[in-house]
Design a protein around this motif. Sequence first.
Motif, mmCIF file in Angstrom:
data_model
loop_
_atom_site.group_PDB
_atom_site.id
_atom_site.type_symbol
_atom_site.label_atom_id
_atom_site.label_comp_id
_atom_site.label_asym_id
_atom_site.label_seq_id
_atom_site.Cartn_x
_atom_site.Cartn_y
_atom_site.Cartn_z
ATOM 1 N N GLN A 187 1.046 -1.594 0.553
ATOM 2 C CA GLN A 187 -0.086 -0.074 -0.098
ATOM 3 C C GLN A 187 0.742 1.271 -0.346
ATOM 4 O O GLN A 187 1.859 1.505 0.569
ATOM 5 C CB GLN A 187 -0.670 -0.374 1.204
ATOM 6 N N ALA A 188 0.958 2.754 -1.466
ATOM 7 C CA ALA A 188 1.412 3.174 -0.625
ATOM 8 C C ALA A 188 1.087 4.315 0.113
ATOM 9 O O ALA A 188 -0.069 4.201 0.644
ATOM 10 C CB ALA A 188 1.529 4.604 -2.364
ATOM 11 N N TYR A 189 1.801 5.207 0.638
ATOM 12 C CA TYR A 189 2.016 5.566 1.907
ATOM 13 C C TYR A 189 1.516 7.374 0.830
ATOM 14 O O TYR A 189 2.231 7.916 0.365
ATOM 15 C CB TYR A 189 3.629 6.987 2.219
ATOM 16 N N ALA A 193 -5.347 15.995 0.715
ATOM 17 C CA ALA A 193 -5.800 16.982 0.892
ATOM 18 C C ALA A 193 -6.957 17.528 0.506
ATOM 19 O O ALA A 193 -7.670 17.577 0.043
ATOM 20 C CB ALA A 193 -5.143 17.955 0.281
ATOM 21 N N GLU A 194 -7.803 17.488 1.956
ATOM 22 C CA GLU A 194 -9.486 17.821 1.946
ATOM 23 C C GLU A 194 -9.752 19.368 1.957
ATOM 24 O O GLU A 194 -9.285 19.967 2.579
ATOM 25 C CB GLU A 194 -9.959 16.694 2.970
ATOM 26 N N GLU A 195 -10.417 19.555 1.548
ATOM 27 C CA GLU A 195 -11.858 20.871 1.116
ATOM 28 C C GLU A 195 -12.519 21.371 1.399
ATOM 29 O O GLU A 195 -13.216 20.498 1.071
ATOM 30 C CB GLU A 195 -10.554 22.352 0.305
ATOM 31 N N PHE A 214 -6.430 14.029 -3.758
ATOM 32 C CA PHE A 214 -5.019 12.757 -3.623
ATOM 33 C C PHE A 214 -3.744 12.498 -3.728
ATOM 34 O O PHE A 214 -3.377 13.397 -4.951
ATOM 35 C CB PHE A 214 -5.690 11.672 -4.330
ATOM 36 N N ILE A 215 -3.167 13.042 -2.299
ATOM 37 C CA ILE A 215 -1.260 13.194 -2.651
ATOM 38 C C ILE A 215 -0.635 12.100 -2.389
ATOM 39 O O ILE A 215 -0.938 12.162 -0.943
ATOM 40 C CB ILE A 215 -1.087 14.547 -1.292
ATOM 41 N N VAL A 225 0.002 2.101 -5.920
ATOM 42 C CA VAL A 225 0.073 3.343 -7.157
ATOM 43 C C VAL A 225 0.560 3.469 -7.935
ATOM 44 O O VAL A 225 0.666 3.612 -9.185
ATOM 45 C CB VAL A 225 0.076 4.782 -5.863
ATOM 46 N N GLU A 226 1.835 2.991 -8.054
ATOM 47 C CA GLU A 226 3.344 2.443 -8.912
ATOM 48 C C GLU A 226 3.069 2.284 -9.715
ATOM 49 O O GLU A 226 2.634 2.150 -11.281
ATOM 50 C CB GLU A 226 4.522 2.319 -8.500
#
Length: 260
Positions: A187-189, A193-195, A214-215, A225-226
């Motif tokens: 699992q990617a780390y 970032a929510e607004e 998504f960051i 993700v890769e």
Amino acid sequence: MKKELPIILITNDDGINSPGIRALVDAVADLGQVVVVAPDSPQSGMGHAITIGDPLRLQKVDVFDGVGSWQCSGTPADCVKLGRDKILHRKPDLCLSGINHGANHSINVIYSGTMSAAMEAAIENVPSIGLSLLDFSFDADFTVAKQVARELTIRMLGTKMPGHILLNVNIPVTTPEKFKGMKICRQAYARWAEEFDHRKDPRGKDYYWMTGKFINMDKKPGSDVEALKDGYASIVPIVIDFTDNATKQWLESEWADINN
């Protein structure tokens, strides 16, 4: 003596009428006795919520040709609980959840109703897979996702799996010709970032609409993700035990007197 067919429980979080669950049923219908128990309405982002204070309703419906199916008024986790207890009356041999419209890779796993339904089955020692396609559109092309679902179902049914196995499988948007295959990943780390967009309704009352980006902060090779970015379907084994063993050992050293 005729061998008994394996029982495959199918559920989702997009609702029993979503194209994704129909694609999943189509992909595996001939591989066992398929039973569908799914929410009667979309439950995306529900996580592992269960219904406690309200009654649950379970209704038999005719949605899939030749496949017993029930719609449930509760959450994805409720569907698995009710399916196991009131419809199957025994543990299924495999639970498939999906195919979700949209990604459940990386940190998304903790919010996902798709993955929580699969996790609920895994808690009951049922080998489980959550499947998600990185396409939110209602008319998404599930051709490659169906191929992945079928191959993994065959593998799971043909392998003596360890207890509580749970796989988070995400499929990129691609064609069969361009599809690279599958990769077992970690699992990617990453994070969201929510607004919250502040708006007013026609009566002048405040309300908020959540948005976000998504960051991916993971720079190491081998992440889901890769793999997805490179055109592969990602397979991430998920553990139910949330214990952070490294921190546990550190605390045992730093706070050595606490257990005395």
